[in-house]
Design a protein around this motif. Structure first.
Motif, PDB file in Angstrom:
ATOM      1  N   PRO A  12      -1.589  13.909  -8.516  1.00 16.89           N
ATOM      2  CA  PRO A  12      -2.291  12.944  -7.671  1.00 16.89           C
ATOM      3  C   PRO A  12      -1.528  11.634  -7.484  1.00 16.89           C
ATOM      4  N   ASP A  13      -1.629  11.092  -6.296  1.00 21.01           N
ATOM      5  CA  ASP A  13      -1.098   9.757  -6.032  1.00 21.01           C
ATOM      6  C   ASP A  13      -2.084   8.727  -6.586  1.00 21.01           C
ATOM      7  N   VAL A  14      -1.662   7.486  -6.609  1.00 20.18           N
ATOM      8  CA  VAL A  14      -2.489   6.422  -7.189  1.00 20.18           C
ATOM      9  C   VAL A  14      -3.808   6.265  -6.443  1.00 20.18           C
ATOM     10  N   ASN A  15      -3.791   6.373  -5.121  1.00 17.82           N
ATOM     11  CA  ASN A  15      -5.018   6.187  -4.350  1.00 17.82           C
ATOM     12  C   ASN A  15      -6.071   7.242  -4.677  1.00 17.82           C
ATOM     13  N   SER A  16      -5.643   8.481  -4.865  1.00 17.92           N
ATOM     14  CA  SER A  16      -6.595   9.536  -5.225  1.00 17.92           C
ATOM     15  C   SER A  16      -7.211   9.258  -6.591  1.00 17.92           C
ATOM     16  N   ARG A  17      -6.389   8.780  -7.508  1.00 12.15           N
ATOM     17  CA  ARG A  17      -6.895   8.448  -8.841  1.00 12.15           C
ATOM     18  C   ARG A  17      -7.833   7.244  -8.782  1.00 12.15           C
ATOM     19  N   LEU A  18      -7.489   6.260  -7.972  1.00  9.89           N
ATOM     20  CA  LEU A  18      -8.357   5.097  -7.798  1.00  9.89           C
ATOM     21  C   LEU A  18      -9.709   5.510  -7.215  1.00  9.89           C
ATOM     22  N   MET A  19      -9.679   6.464  -6.272  1.00  8.20           N
ATOM     23  CA  MET A  19     -10.922   6.897  -5.638  1.00  8.20           C
ATOM     24  C   MET A  19     -11.829   7.609  -6.631  1.00  8.20           C
ATOM     25  N   VAL A  20     -11.264   8.484  -7.460  1.00  9.20           N
ATOM     26  CA  VAL A  20     -12.086   9.158  -8.476  1.00  9.20           C
ATOM     27  C   VAL A  20     -12.700   8.128  -9.415  1.00  9.20           C
ATOM     28  N   ARG A  21     -11.901   7.161  -9.813  1.00  3.76           N
ATOM     29  CA  ARG A  21     -12.411   6.110 -10.705  1.00  3.76           C
ATOM     30  C   ARG A  21     -13.495   5.276 -10.007  1.00  3.76           C
ATOM     31  N   ALA A  67     -11.844  17.493   6.247  1.00  2.00           N
ATOM     32  CA  ALA A  67     -11.859  16.503   5.164  1.00  2.00           C
ATOM     33  C   ALA A  67     -11.352  15.162   5.680  1.00  2.00           C
ATOM     34  N   VAL A  68     -11.642  14.123   4.933  1.00  2.00           N
ATOM     35  CA  VAL A  68     -11.220  12.764   5.269  1.00  2.00           C
ATOM     36  C   VAL A  68     -10.074  12.370   4.347  1.00  2.00           C
ATOM     37  N   ALA A  69      -9.063  11.711   4.892  1.00  2.00           N
ATOM     38  CA  ALA A  69      -7.962  11.228   4.052  1.00  2.00           C
ATOM     39  C   ALA A  69      -8.480  10.124   3.129  1.00  2.00           C
ATOM     40  N   VAL A  70      -8.095  10.183   1.874  1.00  2.00           N
ATOM     41  CA  VAL A  70      -8.478   9.129   0.926  1.00  2.00           C
ATOM     42  C   VAL A  70      -7.907   7.801   1.422  1.00  2.00           C
ATOM     43  N   SER A  71      -8.699   6.762   1.305  1.00  2.00           N
ATOM     44  CA  SER A  71      -8.295   5.439   1.796  1.00  2.00           C
ATOM     45  C   SER A  71      -7.001   4.968   1.139  1.00  2.00           C
ATOM     46  N   SER A  72      -6.165   4.275   1.908  1.00  2.00           N
ATOM     47  CA  SER A  72      -4.947   3.686   1.350  1.00  2.00           C
ATOM     48  C   SER A  72      -5.241   2.346   0.687  1.00  2.00           C
ATOM     49  N   ASN A  73      -6.496   1.881   0.799  1.00  2.00           N
ATOM     50  CA  ASN A  73      -6.906   0.637   0.158  1.00  2.00           C
ATOM     51  C   ASN A  73      -8.260   0.849  -0.508  1.00  2.00           C
ATOM     52  N   VAL A  74      -8.265   1.687  -1.548  1.00  2.00           N
ATOM     53  CA  VAL A  74      -9.509   2.040  -2.233  1.00  2.00           C
ATOM     54  C   VAL A  74     -10.202   0.815  -2.802  1.00  2.00           C
ATOM     55  N   VAL A  75      -9.433  -0.121  -3.309  1.00  2.00           N
ATOM     56  CA  VAL A  75     -10.024  -1.324  -3.906  1.00  2.00           C
ATOM     57  C   VAL A  75     -10.790  -2.122  -2.866  1.00  2.00           C
ATOM     58  N   LEU A  89       0.833  -1.195   0.000  1.00  2.00           N
ATOM     59  CA  LEU A  89       0.000   0.000   0.000  1.00  2.00           C
ATOM     60  C   LEU A  89       0.872   1.250   0.000  1.00  2.00           C
ATOM     61  N   ALA A  90       0.307   2.332  -0.488  1.00  2.00           N
ATOM     62  CA  ALA A  90       1.019   3.610  -0.472  1.00  2.00           C
ATOM     63  C   ALA A  90       0.320   4.552   0.492  1.00  2.00           C
ATOM     64  N   THR A  91       1.099   5.322   1.224  1.00  2.00           N
ATOM     65  CA  THR A  91       0.523   6.342   2.086  1.00  2.00           C
ATOM     66  C   THR A  91      -0.147   7.375   1.204  1.00  2.00           C
ATOM     67  N   CYS A  92      -1.433   7.650   1.468  1.00  2.00           N
ATOM     68  CA  CYS A  92      -2.189   8.541   0.597  1.00  2.00           C
ATOM     69  C   CYS A  92      -2.100   9.978   1.077  1.00  2.00           C
ATOM     70  N   LYS A  93      -1.943  10.895   0.130  1.00  2.00           N
ATOM     71  CA  LYS A  93      -1.898  12.318   0.481  1.00  2.00           C
ATOM     72  C   LYS A  93      -3.207  13.024   0.155  1.00  2.00           C
ATOM     73  N   GLY A  94      -4.109  12.337  -0.536  1.00  2.00           N
ATOM     74  CA  GLY A  94      -5.345  12.969  -0.987  1.00  2.00           C
ATOM     75  C   GLY A  94      -6.370  13.145   0.125  1.00  2.00           C
ATOM     76  N   LEU A  95      -7.292  14.101  -0.095  1.00  2.00           N
ATOM     77  CA  LEU A  95      -8.391  14.375   0.831  1.00  2.00           C
ATOM     78  C   LEU A  95      -9.713  14.332   0.078  1.00  2.00           C
ATOM     79  N   ILE A  96     -10.777  13.971   0.800  1.00  2.00           N
ATOM     80  CA  ILE A  96     -12.096  13.892   0.183  1.00  2.00           C
ATOM     81  C   ILE A  96     -13.141  14.409   1.160  1.00  2.00           C
ATOM     82  N   SER A  97     -14.169  15.053   0.634  1.00  2.00           N
ATOM     83  CA  SER A  97     -15.231  15.588   1.470  1.00  2.00           C
ATOM     84  C   SER A  97     -16.506  15.685   0.649  1.00  2.00           C
ATOM     85  N   GLY A  98     -17.641  15.679   1.335  1.00  2.00           N
ATOM     86  CA  GLY A  98     -18.901  15.864   0.629  1.00  2.00           C
ATOM     87  C   GLY A  98     -19.942  14.825   0.964  1.00  2.00           C
TER      88      GLY A  98
END
Length: 393
Positions: free
Chosen positions: A250-259, A194-202, A165-174
Motif C-alpha cells: 500500500p501507498d501512504v494514502n491508502s494507509r492514511l485512509m484505513v486509519r 470504485a473510487v480512487a483513494v484521495s491524494s489528500n486524505v488528511v 502529495l503523492a499520486t494514489c494507486k488505491g481504490l475504495i468502494s462501499g
C-alpha cells in the motif's frame, strides 16, 4: 441469506462494541500528532539552511544529518502503535564535500527550496511534479520519493504538511460518503466502479462529513480480488461494508485512509490477503507500519487489523486441491523467516502459528485458489462464513 442478515454478524457487532470500549485506552497509549503550522515548517527549513550558510561562513563543508529510516536497529515496537523510530536512532551524515553524497546533498537542498515555496504560497505539488520540474538533476522518480520522506523525517513534519502529495494507486468502494477539503462530495456506493483513494486524505472533513453505516472495513491485497468482490456486489449483498485495496504494497494514502476510517467509524478492520509471505507482510504494514515510514506510525498504523484470510490453516480445512497450491521458493522461505523474527510476532500468537504452519507445509496459495472449489466460493461461502462465525485471527 438476506433473511438472516440481522443475525449474521453478531460476532462483528460484539467486536465493534469491544473496539468502542478500547478507543479511550488506545488514545491514551498514543501520542496525539502535533499540529504543525505553515510558519513552523518554514522556520524549520530556514534553520536547516542557516546551518548550511553558517558552515560556509566558517570555510567548513556543510553537512546534513538524516535519521537512518531503513534499519531495524532504530526501531522500537509498541503493540498500541506499531513500529516506531526511536528518539536515539542512528543517523546518516550527508556531506557536501564527499563524492558519494554530494549529489544527494544537492537534491535535498533543491527539494527543500521547492517545499519552502509551496508552503509559503499555500499551494501543493505532487512528487511527480517535483521530479518533472528537473528530471536531469533528480535522475529518477524514486530519488525524489525517498528524499521527500527523508526531509519529512529530518524536519519531524508529516509529509502532507510539506504540501507535497503523492499520486494514489488505491481504490475504495462501499457504504461511504465524505467531503474533500475543497467540499467536493465523494460517493463510494457504486456497485461497479470504485473510487480512487484521495491524494489528500488528511484534508477529508471529519465526523459529521464522513457518512457510513458500514459494519466493517475489508482491506483487500490485490486489485483483481477487489474487482471480483466489486463485480459480485459484495458490499451490499452481504452486509454494509467498505472495501479498500492498495493494489499490493500500500501507498501512504491508502494507509492514511484505513486509519482515517478506523479513527472515525470505530468499526472492525479485516485483511484479505494471499496465504503467502508477501501477503502477510502487506497486512503487517497496515497493522504495524513499515520500517521506512516508522517516524509517522501514529497516523499510519491500525493496530486492530485482523487477519480474515486466506489463512494457511484454511488450505487444509477447506481441502484446497493440491494443484492449486504453490511450493514456497527460497525467497519465500527467507521472507517468512524474517517475518517470524519481527518484534510484533510474539504479540500475535495466532498469526505466529499460521506462519509456522506455512513454514512446515512449505506451500502457499493465492486467494484465487478458492475458485478451484467453486467459482463463487469466495463471495458466496468463504467470506460470509468467516464473518458470521468469527473465523479470523
Amino acid at each position: 441469506m438476506e433473511s438472516s442478515l440481522s443475525n449474521q454478524f453478531v460476532e462483528i457487532d460484539k467486536l465493534r462494541a469491544q473496539l468502542l470500549e478500547k478507543v479511550e485506552i488506545m488514545a491514551d497509549c498514543q501520542h496525539v500528532e502535533e499540529v504543525i503550522g505553515s510558519q513552523e515548517v518554514l522556520t524549520r527549513i530556514e534553520n536547516v539552511i542557516l546551518g548550511v550558510v553558517t558552515s560556509l561562513s566558517k570555510n567548513e563543508a556543510p553537512v546534513l544529518v538524516l535519521h537512518n529510516r531503513f534499519s531495524w536497529a532504530n526501531i522500537s515496537f509498541d503493540s498500541a502503535i506499531g513500529l516506531q523510530l526511536t528518539s536515539q536512532s542512528a543517523v546518516t551524515t550527508i556531506r557536501s564535500d564527499c563524492p558519494s553524497s554530494v549529489t544527494k546533498f544537492a537534491h535535498i537542498l533543491k527539494i527543500l527550496s521547492v517545499i519552502y515555496k509551496l508552503v509559503q504560497s499555500n499551494s501543493y505539488a505532487t512528487k511527480r511534479d517535483i521530479y518533472y520540474n528537473n528530471t536531469q538533476l533528480f535522475g529518477s522518480q524514486r530519488n525524489v520519493d525517498c528524499i521527500v520522506d527523508d526531509i519529512s523525517c529530518m524536519l519531524k513534519v508529516p509529509r502532507r504538511t510539506l504540501h507535497v502529495l503523492a499520486t494514489c494507486k488505491g481504490l475504495i468502494s462501499g457504504d461511504l460518503c465524505y467531503l474533500e477539503e475543497d467540499s467536493t462530495r465523494v460517493d463510494c456506493h457504486s456497485s461497479s466502479i470504485a473510487v480512487a483513494v484521495s491524494s489528500n486524505v488528511v484534508g477529508i472533513k471529519n465526523i459529521l462529513y464522513i457518512v457510513s453505516s458500514a459494519k466493517f472495513v475489508l482491506i483487500v491485497e490485490k486489485d483483481a480480488t477487489f474487482q471480483r468482490l466489486l463485480d459480485d456486489d459484495f458490499c451490499t449483498k452481504l452486509s454494509p461494508c467498505i472495501m479498500i485495496t492498495g493494489k499490493g504494497v500500500p501507498d501512504v494514502n491508502s494507509r492514511l485512509m484505513v486509519r482515517k476510517l478506523w479513527d472515525t467509524l470505530h468499526i472492525p478492520v479485516f485483511a484479505l490477503v494471499d496465504a503467502d509471505p508477501h501477503g502477510i507482510e502487506i497486512m503487517c504494514i497496515y497493522k504495524y507500519g513499515s520500517v521506512s515510514m516508522s517516524f509517522e506510525a501514529h497516523s499510519l498504523t491500525v493496530p486492530s487489523v485482523m487477519w480474515l484470510g486466506l489463512l494457511p490453516s484454511d488450505l487444509r480445512r477447506l481441502r484446497v486441491p493440491e494443484d492449486a497450491l504453490i511450493p514456497l521458493t527460497q525467497r519465500d522461505e527467507s521472507k517468512l523467516n524474517s517475518l517470524l523474527r519481527r518484534p510484533y510476532v510474539t504479540s500475535q500468537p495466532d498469526w505466529q502459528r499460521e506462519m509456522e504452519l506455512m513454514q512446515r507445509s512449505k506451500v502457499k496459495a493465492e486467494i484465487q485458489s478458492l475458485t478451484t472449489i467453486a467459482p463463487d466460493f469466495l463471495t458466496s461461502i468463504y467470506l460470509p462464513n468467516k464473518l458470521r462465525y468469527g473465523g479470523w485471527v
